[in-house]
Write an enzyme that holds these catalytic residues in place. Structure first.
Site, PDB file in Angstrom:
ATOM      1  N   GLU A 197     -10.021   2.546   4.011  1.00 42.64           N
ATOM      2  CA  GLU A 197      -9.493   3.412   3.479  1.00 42.64           C
ATOM      3  C   GLU A 197     -10.975   4.004   2.855  1.00 42.64           C
ATOM      4  OE1 GLU A 197      -6.355   3.001   0.537  1.00 42.64           O
ATOM      5  OE2 GLU A 197      -7.664   3.898  -1.051  1.00 42.64           O
TER       6      GLU A 197
ATOM      7  N   SER B 218       0.961  -1.555   0.077  1.00 43.51           N
ATOM      8  CA  SER B 218       0.240  -0.066   0.262  1.00 43.51           C
ATOM      9  C   SER B 218       1.060   1.446  -0.037  1.00 43.51           C
ATOM     10  CB  SER B 218      -1.336   0.015   1.008  1.00 43.51           C
ATOM     11  OG  SER B 218      -1.740   1.313   1.293  1.00 43.51           O
TER      12      SER B 218
ATOM     13  N   HIS C 234     -40.274 -20.535  11.896  1.00 43.45           N
ATOM     14  CA  HIS C 234     -38.389 -20.874  11.774  1.00 43.45           C
ATOM     15  C   HIS C 234     -37.975 -20.418  13.410  1.00 43.45           C
ATOM     16  CE1 HIS C 234     -37.793 -19.833   7.339  1.00 43.45           C
ATOM     17  NE2 HIS C 234     -38.739 -19.040   7.741  1.00 43.45           N
TER      18      HIS C 234
ATOM     19  N   HIS D 175      -7.919  -2.969   4.336  1.00 44.49           N
ATOM     20  CA  HIS D 175      -7.134  -1.691   4.782  1.00 44.49           C
ATOM     21  C   HIS D 175      -7.547  -0.910   2.911  1.00 44.49           C
ATOM     22  CE1 HIS D 175      -4.586   0.975   2.332  1.00 44.49           C
ATOM     23  NE2 HIS D 175      -3.888   1.165   3.851  1.00 44.49           N
ATOM     24  N   ASN D 176      -7.843  -1.886   2.774  1.00 44.65           N
ATOM     25  CA  ASN D 176      -8.892  -0.343   1.324  1.00 44.65           C
ATOM     26  C   ASN D 176     -10.539  -0.164   1.662  1.00 44.65           C
ATOM     27  OD1 ASN D 176      -6.384  -1.408  -0.311  1.00 44.65           O
ATOM     28  ND2 ASN D 176      -7.619  -1.277  -2.079  1.00 44.65           N
TER      29      ASN D 176
ATOM     30  N   LYS E 238      -4.847  -6.590   3.318  1.00 44.01           N
ATOM     31  CA  LYS E 238      -4.793  -5.517   2.491  1.00 44.01           C
ATOM     32  C   LYS E 238      -6.226  -5.186   1.997  1.00 44.01           C
ATOM     33  CE  LYS E 238      -2.954  -2.805  -0.446  1.00 44.01           C
ATOM     34  NZ  LYS E 238      -3.481  -1.811  -1.525  1.00 44.01           N
TER      35      LYS E 238
HETATM   36  P1  NBP Z   1      -0.617  -2.295 -13.825  1.00 41.50           P
HETATM   37  O1  NBP Z   1      -2.225  -3.144 -12.349  1.00 41.50           O
HETATM   38  O2  NBP Z   1      -1.941  -1.342 -14.749  1.00 41.50           O
HETATM   39  O3  NBP Z   1      -0.093  -3.800 -14.770  1.00 41.50           O
HETATM   40  C1  NBP Z   1       0.464  -3.465 -15.488  1.00 41.50           C
HETATM   41  C2  NBP Z   1       1.211  -5.106 -15.185  1.00 41.50           C
HETATM   42  O4  NBP Z   1       0.413  -6.159 -15.585  1.00 41.50           O
HETATM   43  C3  NBP Z   1       1.878  -4.554 -17.003  1.00 41.50           C
HETATM   44  O5  NBP Z   1       3.019  -5.131 -16.931  1.00 41.50           O
HETATM   45  C4  NBP Z   1       1.866  -5.433 -17.788  1.00 41.50           C
HETATM   46  O6  NBP Z   1       2.257  -5.866 -18.610  1.00 41.50           O
HETATM   47  C5  NBP Z   1       0.838  -6.189 -17.066  1.00 41.50           C
HETATM   48  N1  NBP Z   1       0.362  -7.180 -17.264  1.00 41.50           N
HETATM   49  C6  NBP Z   1      -1.723  -6.624 -17.160  1.00 41.50           C
HETATM   50 BR1  NBP Z   1      -1.957  -5.193 -17.727  1.00 41.50          BR
HETATM   51  N2  NBP Z   1      -2.270  -7.734 -18.433  1.00 41.50           N
HETATM   52  C7  NBP Z   1      -1.290  -9.158 -18.017  1.00 41.50           C
HETATM   53  C8  NBP Z   1      -1.173 -10.501 -18.714  1.00 41.50           C
HETATM   54  N3  NBP Z   1      -2.175 -10.482 -19.103  1.00 41.50           N
HETATM   55  N4  NBP Z   1      -0.741 -10.793 -18.972  1.00 41.50           N
HETATM   56  C9  NBP Z   1       0.802 -10.799 -18.311  1.00 41.50           C
HETATM   57  N5  NBP Z   1       0.623  -9.433 -17.896  1.00 41.50           N
HETATM   58  C10 NBP Z   1       0.336  -8.620 -17.840  1.00 41.50           C
HETATM   59  O7  NBP Z   1      -0.080  -1.829 -12.565  1.00 41.50           O
HETATM   60  P2  NBP Z   1       0.316  -1.345 -11.405  1.00 41.50           P
HETATM   61  O8  NBP Z   1      -0.199  -0.254 -11.472  1.00 41.50           O
HETATM   62  O9  NBP Z   1       2.238  -0.920 -11.045  1.00 41.50           O
HETATM   63  O10 NBP Z   1       0.182  -2.338 -10.603  1.00 41.50           O
HETATM   64  C11 NBP Z   1       0.016  -3.625 -10.395  1.00 41.50           C
HETATM   65  C12 NBP Z   1      -0.235  -3.968  -9.235  1.00 41.50           C
HETATM   66  O11 NBP Z   1      -0.283  -3.448  -8.022  1.00 41.50           O
HETATM   67  C13 NBP Z   1      -1.991  -4.732  -9.570  1.00 41.50           C
HETATM   68  O12 NBP Z   1      -3.005  -5.327  -8.776  1.00 41.50           O
HETATM   69  C14 NBP Z   1      -2.031  -3.545  -8.969  1.00 41.50           C
HETATM   70  O13 NBP Z   1      -3.813  -3.321  -8.141  1.00 41.50           O
HETATM   71  C15 NBP Z   1      -1.714  -3.295  -7.365  1.00 41.50           C
HETATM   72  N6  NBP Z   1      -1.444  -1.858  -6.981  1.00 41.50           N
HETATM   73  C16 NBP Z   1      -1.677  -0.932  -7.201  1.00 41.50           C
HETATM   74  C17 NBP Z   1      -1.399  -0.161  -6.557  1.00 41.50           C
HETATM   75  C18 NBP Z   1      -1.167   1.520  -7.144  1.00 41.50           C
HETATM   76  O14 NBP Z   1      -1.542   3.029  -7.025  1.00 41.50           O
HETATM   77  N7  NBP Z   1      -1.262   1.289  -8.665  1.00 41.50           N
HETATM   78  C19 NBP Z   1      -1.491   1.107  -5.638  1.00 41.50           C
HETATM   79  C20 NBP Z   1      -1.300  -0.402  -4.759  1.00 41.50           C
HETATM   80  C21 NBP Z   1      -0.821  -2.082  -5.371  1.00 41.50           C
HETATM   81  P3  NBP Z   1       2.701  -5.257 -20.352  1.00 41.50           P
HETATM   82  O15 NBP Z   1       3.621  -3.849 -20.040  1.00 41.50           O
HETATM   83  O16 NBP Z   1       2.886  -5.882 -20.930  1.00 41.50           O
HETATM   84  O17 NBP Z   1       0.569  -4.615 -20.614  1.00 41.50           O
END
Ligand code: NBP
Length: 485
Positions: A192, A130, A454, A188-189, A185
């Protein structure tokens, strides 16, 4: 190729890139990989230039670069991408190697994946991360759960890169087996969502009830941030209220359309609470409030049919500001009470040994709900690790009692004036329900027995004995099997 890397991170979007840079800053050698391989080269040529970060252009190349036991962390989109990578990795890894999912996966998926990967002789961790982009880069809150044997191999990396509280304690510790990390987590969300909704209701009261402008609210939130509400979300609200539109210098917040989005973790929290029969009413209202906000066209139409009356509160403005602060604080205590009730029920249901004070410490820094308040929760659980309800802790009992008058005054006046305060009022309704030794559920049980046989328990008989009445004189003597919520 010499195995030289401490950990591999797959997924070079915002979270993956920043976690890698954070690990690099702390002296770890990271090998980076991404489905779209061109992003590996782009990362090495830009953000990772001049670091010891290594790029891999295939999974076999990535695995060959890793020291044993191999640690591979997925930072990819939650869902099928995680399962696909697990399938690709299993033939390349050996027993004892560790796959880590750091995305926002549903805890039930993590429970399934832990079992599956362990059945192949490997270890699996599902961890909440997070704090968004800033947290990933400079210190997130990390909530790992899954195969316990993996923890000793991850602890040095995760605790080094995690946020630290004032005494240097890392906002990362072992959460529990199976899907415990992702469950915590998710909760937590959900919390939030609740915190954000409560702040929005306070803003609405200051705006509609007192007629304050964003410029006038800015110092109010600045002051609130010095006291018991001190938190990241109050702090950013203070700053948002001061931000002006580049075009005309007017407050930017007034120009933002009032429809909120959501990605689903709040909904998951509410769904789990329904499964477990735990009333997290405030988070549920926060989720539904976003849904109401999304009904913009219907709201605009209804506002014409039912125009609001004068929402202004009478009386001393500063006194009202203090009342709203106390109502917000009391409602927040209820939200965390409900969140902890949910985690306790989940721990019992799924067989996790959760450390509740440790969870408060993990949330104390690095994440969106970080606040001084979580220090008070940690102290409550340190004093009484078996505490079943936060409201029973002397500190929170005193805090709620100190706020009760203002809380009722604010909710009552908002209801009379037609200002929607769903989270403030559901918190108060929960509090009143909890302190009611007798609720009208006796009548409800009578209704259920009347139409569906019931059965019911009696106040003058031991618990566990069930009775059925032939209410109309025409019903039978056969009762339905009893069931509980
Ligand atoms: P995203 O959630 O936008 O995911 C992007 C990544 O996933 C890229 O590397 C992309 O590869 C890959 N990907 C996708 Br989209 N579809 C795929 C598939 N079918 N097979 C393989 N790879 C695939 O990125 P993020 O925002 O950095 O978040 C990453 C994780 O962390 C997520 O689970 C998200 O929920 C979590 N998270 C995000 C945040 C935030 O603030 N963003 C905070 C906390 C947790 P590509 O480049 O080849 O498309």
């Amino acid at each position: 190729m010499e195995p030289q890397a401490d950990i591999a991170v797959i997924g070079l979007a915002v979270m993956g890139q920043n976690l890698i840079l954070n690990m690099n800053d702390h002296g770890f050698t990271v090998v980076a990989f991404n489905r779209t391989v061109s992003k590996v080269d782009a990362f090495l040529a830009n953000e990772a230039k001049g670091t010891r970060i290594i790029g891999a252009h295939s999974l076999p190349e990535m695995v060959a670069l890793l020291k044993r036991p191999r640690r591979v962390m997925l930072m990819v989109k939650a869902g099928s991408a995680v399962d696909e990578f697990i399938e690709h990795l299993l033939p390349l890894l050996e027993p004892g190697d560790i796959i880590i999912d750091g995305g926002n996966s549903l805890f039930e998926d993590t429970i399934r994946r832990v079992k599956y990967v362990e059945s192949k002789g490997l270890l699996y961790i599902g961890t909440g991360v997070s704090g968004g982009e800033e947290g990933a880069r400079h210190g997130p809150s990390i909530m790992p759960g899954g195969s316990p044997a993996a923890w000793e191999h991850l602890k040095p990396i995760f605790q080094a890169i995690a946020a630290k509280v004032a005494d240097g304690s890392p906002c990362c510790d072992w959460v529990g087996e199976g899907g415990a990390g992702h469950y915590v987590k998710m909760t937590h969300n959900g919390i939030e969502y609740g915190d954000m909704q409560l702040i929005c209701e306070a803003y609405q009261l200051l705006k509609g009830g007192l007629g304050l402008t964003p410029d006038e609210m800015h110092p109010v939130f600045a002051e609130w941030n010095q006291g018991e509400l001190n938190s990241y979300l109050i702090e950013i609200t203070r700053d948002i209220l001061a931000k002006k539109d580049d075009d005309d210098g007017a407050p930017l917040v007034d120009k933002i359309l009032d429809t909120a989005g959501q990605k689903g973790t709040g909904k998951w929290t509410v769904m789990s609470s329904q499964e477990l029969g735990i009333p997290i009413t405030l988070i549920a209202e926060a989720v539904y409030s976003r849904c109401v906000s999304a009904m913009k066209d219907q709201r605009v139409a209804a506002a014409k049919v039912f125009p609001p009356s004068n929402p202004r509160f009478a009386g001393d403005r500063q006194a009202w500001v203090n009342d709203i602060r106390r109502a917000l604080y009391a409602s927040k205590i209820i939200s965390y009470t409900q969140g902890y009730l949910l985690m306790r029920a989940a721990a019992q249901h799924y067989g996790w040994n959760l450390n509740y004070g440790g969870i408060a410490l993990m949330w104390r820094g690095g994440c969106i709900i970080r606040s001084a308040f979580l220090g008070d929760i940690k102290r409550a659980f340190d004093k009484h690790p078996g505490l079943t309800n936060l409201l029973l802790d002397p500190f929170f009992k005193k805090a709620i009692k100190g706020c009760a008058r203002s809380w009722r005054k604010v909710v009552g006046t908002a209801v009379r004036k037609g200002i929607p305060v769903p989270a403030f009022s559901t918190a108060l309704a929960f509090f009143d329900g909890l302190r009611s030794a007798r609720l009208p559920a006796n009548l409800l049980q009578a209704q259920r027995d009347y139409f569906g046989a019931h059965t019911y328990e009696r106040v003058d008989q031991p618990r566990g004995q069930f009775f059925h009445t032939n209410w109309t004189g025409t019903g039978g003597r056969v009762a339905s099997s009893t069931y509980t919520v």
